[in-house]
Design a protein around this motif. Sequence first.
Motif, short mmCIF file in Angstrom:
data_model
loop_
_atom_site.label_atom_id
_atom_site.label_comp_id
_atom_site.label_asym_id
_atom_site.label_seq_id
_atom_site.Cartn_x
_atom_site.Cartn_y
_atom_site.Cartn_z
N THR A 71 0.84 -1.19 0.00
CA THR A 71 0.00 0.00 0.00
C THR A 71 0.88 1.24 0.00
N LEU A 74 0.84 6.37 3.10
CA LEU A 74 0.98 6.40 4.55
C LEU A 74 1.62 7.71 5.00
N THR A 99 -3.89 2.56 11.89
CA THR A 99 -4.62 2.12 10.71
C THR A 99 -4.36 0.65 10.47
N ARG A 100 -5.39 -0.06 10.01
CA ARG A 100 -5.23 -1.45 9.63
C ARG A 100 -5.07 -1.54 8.12
N ILE A 101 -4.09 -2.34 7.68
CA ILE A 101 -3.84 -2.55 6.27
C ILE A 101 -4.15 -3.99 5.92
N LYS A 107 -5.93 -2.29 1.18
CA LYS A 107 -6.97 -1.40 1.69
C LYS A 107 -6.63 -0.97 3.11
N LYS A 108 -6.88 0.32 3.39
CA LYS A 108 -6.58 0.88 4.70
C LYS A 108 -7.89 1.19 5.45
#
Length: 390
Positions: A71, A74, A99-101, A107-108
Motif C-alpha cells: 500500500t 501512509l 490504521t489497519r492494512i 486497503k486501509k
Amino acid sequence: MVQVRAVTAVLATAAFLVTTGCSSGGQEGSDGSGALPGIGSTAPQSPSSQSAAPEKTPPAKGSVTVLRTVTEGLDTPWGLAPLPEGGLLVSSRDKGTITRIDEKTGKKTLLGDVPGVAPAGEGGLLGIALSPDYASDHMIYAYLTTASDNRIVRMLYDERKPSDEQLGAPDTIFKGIPKGMIHNGGRIAFGPDKMLYAGAGETGDRGQAQDKKALGGKILRMTPDGEPAPGNPLPDSVVYSYGHRNVQGLAWDDKQRLWASEFGQDTWDELNQIKPGDNYGWPVVEGISHDAKFHNPVAQWPTDDASPSGIAYADGSIWMAGLKGERLWRIPLNGTKTSAAPEAFLKGKYGRLRTVVSAGGDRLWLTTSETDGRGSPVKGDDRLLEVEVK
C-alpha cells in the motif's frame, strides 16, 4: 518484481578502530556500515563466546527481492504490528492514528486516534505491539509522546465497530519516560517471556544514559501491567540495560537472544546483543571500546550508512532498516557474533527505511519514512513493502 543483489559494506575509511569519544550532532538519521572491526565492525569476542558450541550459520552472501508494494499513501508510519488473523496495524507518528492494512489488497481502515499524543520533532505516536494474550484480550500497546512525557498505554481493539471508532480509551500502564525533540526511542515489543520491552532515548540529555535511576537512555523491561518484570537486574526497577543513546530496534533471534539497534552520534551506529544489567557505554564511548566495563556492539557503522531504526530476525540474520542510509542491512549471525560482513540492499531505491518486521519464513514487512521531515516525499506519502530475503 525488483530483485536487488547484495552490496557488501566496505567503509570508505580504513579505520575499524575503537571509538571512545563523542562529537557534536546527533540527528535521528545518521548512518553506517559494518560488523567486523573495520568493515561493518564487530567487537572482539569473549573466551566463553569463542568456545561455545558453533551454531548453524547462514550463507555469507544474501539477497533481497521486493515482491510488491502492499500500500501507499501512509503518513509518518512508525510502528508496525502484524495481526494473527491477517492484516497489519501501522501507527502514524504525526497524526497520532492507528490504521489497519489488508495485506492482500492494500486497503486501509482507520481504527482511530490515540488521545493524548503530542507530536513534535521525533516524538509522537511511535511503537505499537500486540498483547501476548491478544487472541483473548484484543489489546494493542503503544508508546507515545504526550505534552509532559513519553508513556506506554494499551487500548482495546474492536473491529466490529465503525471505522475511526475501533479503539477503546487508552489505559496508561507506564509513564514518566523523559521526552524531547530528539531521541525519544519508542520501539516496544513483547519478548518470548511475555514481558514488554521498550527502548527509551536519552532525549539529548546524555547524563541520563549512565544514571541507573533515570529512565532515559535505557532498555526497559516490564510486565504487561507496567510493573518491574521478575528477574530484572535492579531491584524494583524496569531498567534492563543502560548506557544507550537512542534505541529504536528490538528483536529476538531463534535462540531467544535480544538484539537492539542504536543511533550513534557522529561516529558509529550500533547493533548490540543485549545482556541484562550491562552498560553499553554511551556517552563515555560510541562504538567499540577497549574498556571491559562496557558491552561492545556486535557490529558498527559510520553514521552516514545506517541511522538504524527497526530490526527483525529472519533466515539466520538480523535485518536492519536504515533511515539516513536509505538501505536495508543484512547482518548474518553465528551465535552472538557476525558470521560474515554485513551487506547493504535497496540503497536509495525507496528512500528512508523505518520499520522492518518478520512476515514469517523468509519474508519481511518493510515501511519507508520519507514523510518524517527528513526525507523527500513523492506526493507526500510512504509505503509498505513485502520483501523476500535470503
